[in-house]
Design an enzyme around this catalytic site. Structure first.
Site, PDB file in Angstrom:
ATOM      1  N   HIS A  67      35.237  52.014  54.849  1.00  0.00           N
ATOM      2  CA  HIS A  67      34.878  52.574  56.163  1.00  0.00           C
ATOM      3  C   HIS A  67      34.337  51.486  57.084  1.00  0.00           C
ATOM      4  O   HIS A  67      33.694  50.531  56.642  1.00  0.00           O
ATOM      5  CB  HIS A  67      33.900  53.735  56.031  1.00  0.00           C
ATOM      6  N   ASP A 182      27.672  47.367  54.145  1.00  0.00           N
ATOM      7  CA  ASP A 182      28.103  48.734  53.882  1.00  0.00           C
ATOM      8  C   ASP A 182      28.710  49.271  55.190  1.00  0.00           C
ATOM      9  O   ASP A 182      27.984  49.707  56.066  1.00  0.00           O
ATOM     10  CB  ASP A 182      26.899  49.568  53.445  1.00  0.00           C
ATOM     11  N   GLU A 216      32.349  57.961  57.601  1.00  0.00           N
ATOM     12  CA  GLU A 216      31.793  57.999  56.253  1.00  0.00           C
ATOM     13  C   GLU A 216      30.287  58.196  56.266  1.00  0.00           C
ATOM     14  O   GLU A 216      29.744  58.945  55.453  1.00  0.00           O
ATOM     15  CB  GLU A 216      32.141  56.699  55.505  1.00  0.00           C
ATOM     16  N   GLU A 217      29.600  57.524  57.182  1.00  0.00           N
ATOM     17  CA  GLU A 217      28.138  57.567  57.183  1.00  0.00           C
ATOM     18  C   GLU A 217      27.586  58.954  57.509  1.00  0.00           C
ATOM     19  O   GLU A 217      26.409  59.227  57.284  1.00  0.00           O
ATOM     20  CB  GLU A 217      27.566  56.534  58.159  1.00  0.00           C
ATOM     21  N   ASP A 236      33.652  50.511  48.483  1.00  0.00           N
ATOM     22  CA  ASP A 236      32.430  50.574  49.275  1.00  0.00           C
ATOM     23  C   ASP A 236      31.426  49.620  48.653  1.00  0.00           C
ATOM     24  O   ASP A 236      31.759  48.857  47.742  1.00  0.00           O
ATOM     25  CB  ASP A 236      31.928  52.017  49.317  1.00  0.00           C
ATOM     26  N   HIS A 316      21.314  49.836  53.506  1.00  0.00           N
ATOM     27  CA  HIS A 316      20.806  50.453  54.739  1.00  0.00           C
ATOM     28  C   HIS A 316      19.628  49.671  55.311  1.00  0.00           C
ATOM     29  O   HIS A 316      18.808  50.218  56.041  1.00  0.00           O
ATOM     30  CB  HIS A 316      20.433  51.921  54.518  1.00  0.00           C
TER      31      HIS A 316
END
Length: 339
Positions: A67, A182, A216-217, A236, A316
């Protein structure tokens, strides 16, 4: 370092330089379409915004998904002092963004810079530290405004996108530091696989396609795939942390995450290849994780599903990986689609 690794590193710099929080991904997918077309493929962008391209091969269709949407924020409201109150896009952690530079993207194409701070950031002023949660965070514009009217006059409004600076660095020792590894690191790896198919003339052992998703998130990036898909692997980030075997220099193969176990036979096949090829890998369980391919399963597709990726520390956050993890992931994928 091989030409494919150099290519992947170049793609990572290019992708992280394009702001693309969930819902604001057109420039990132424009870039993917351009790069894949330049490699000689025929990519397509769906109405939703996902990019799909078939690399070649026939039979037993396999989709490799990464993604390009990222965490970020949106303007929730403009405060009376002209500062912006944000709302989260994806699983954003405000404590990791306190003090981060950012850009604000208006609907008429203007871009402004700013900084994310809590409402009482000065150690020489604050009587006590403010908790770094969303209601205590604000964006200060790098503009001479001190009122709501002044900010509105710039063309900024509710719903505008706030993107954090990625600060991408690859060190001489191979460490990769950036926001949004990510999943732009794995998106770069998939572009590297496309590059290898073109440059090396790889003979694919089945029909192999790439899917770059854009939601995706927020949980539904992979909810639609090609009807003939039999197997799908989310490429991922691999988790690195307490009670996990993976490091930043490995390829991680996920056996189970918050959505349940991945296909047992596929996990076994991937780990067997990694072992036979002498790749540095770990099979791990991610306690707080969900992937695109699980959205595909929930949408009702009858597929075998897997999840792999280069080890990424501090997810994150301002994340860190290593070119060895990239190489191990790339070699596992290349072997899987050619062996």
């Amino acid at each position: 370092m091989s030409s494919h690794m150099d290519f992947i590193k170049e793609q990572l710099y290019a992708l992280t330089a394009i702001p693309s929080p969930s819902g604001f991904t057109k420039k990132a997918t424009d870039y993917l379409l351009s790069e894949l077309t330049a490699l000689g493929f025929t990519p397509e962008r769906s109405r939703k915004g996902n990019v799909f391209v078939t690399l070649g091969g026939s039979g037993s269709p396999l989709v490799l998904a990464a993604h390009v949407d990222t965490l970020g924020a949106m303007v929730r409201s403009i405060k009376e002092n002209g500062r912006l109150r944000p709302t989260t896009l994806g699983g954003h952690q405000w404590s990791t963004a306190d003090g981060e530079n950012c850009t604000i993207h208006t609907r008429d194409g203007k871009v402004y810079t700013g900084v994310v701070l809590n409402t009482e950031p000065s150690a020489h002023v604050a009587d006590q530290k403010v908790e770094q949660i969303e209601k205590h965070m604000e964006i200060l514009l790098d503009e001479n405004v001190d009122s709501r009217e002044g900010t509105l006059a710039l063309g900024i409004q509710t719903g505008d996108i706030i993107a954090m600076d990625p600060r991408t660095v690859v060190t001489e020792s191979g460490y990769i530091k950036s926001r949004f590894l990510d999943d732009k690191l794995s998106a770069a790896i998939l572009l590297g696989l496309a590059h290898a198919v073109k440059e090396d003339g790889l003979k694919l052992n089945r029909k192999v396609s790439l899917l770059f998703t854009v939601y995706e998130e927020v949980g539904h990036g992979g909810s639609f795939v090609a009807e003939d898909t039999e197997e799908m692997i989310s490429v991922d980030m691999g988790c690195v942390g307490a009670d996990l075997g993976c490091t930043e220099r490995m390829v991680s193969i996920c056996a189970k995450d918050s959505g349940g176990p991945y296909n047992y036979d596929l996990v076994t096949a991937l780990s067997t290849i990694a072992k036979e090829q002498g790749l540095d890998y770990a099979i791990d369980i991610y306690p707080h994780y969900g992937s695109d391919v699980e959205a595909t399963l929930r949408a009702g597709y009858d597929i075998r599903h897997g999840l792999i990726g280069p080890g990424v520390y501090a997810s994150h956050n301002y994340e860190r990986s290593h070119m060895d993890g990239v190489r191990n992931t790339f070699e596992l994928l290349k072997t899987y689609v050619t062996q």
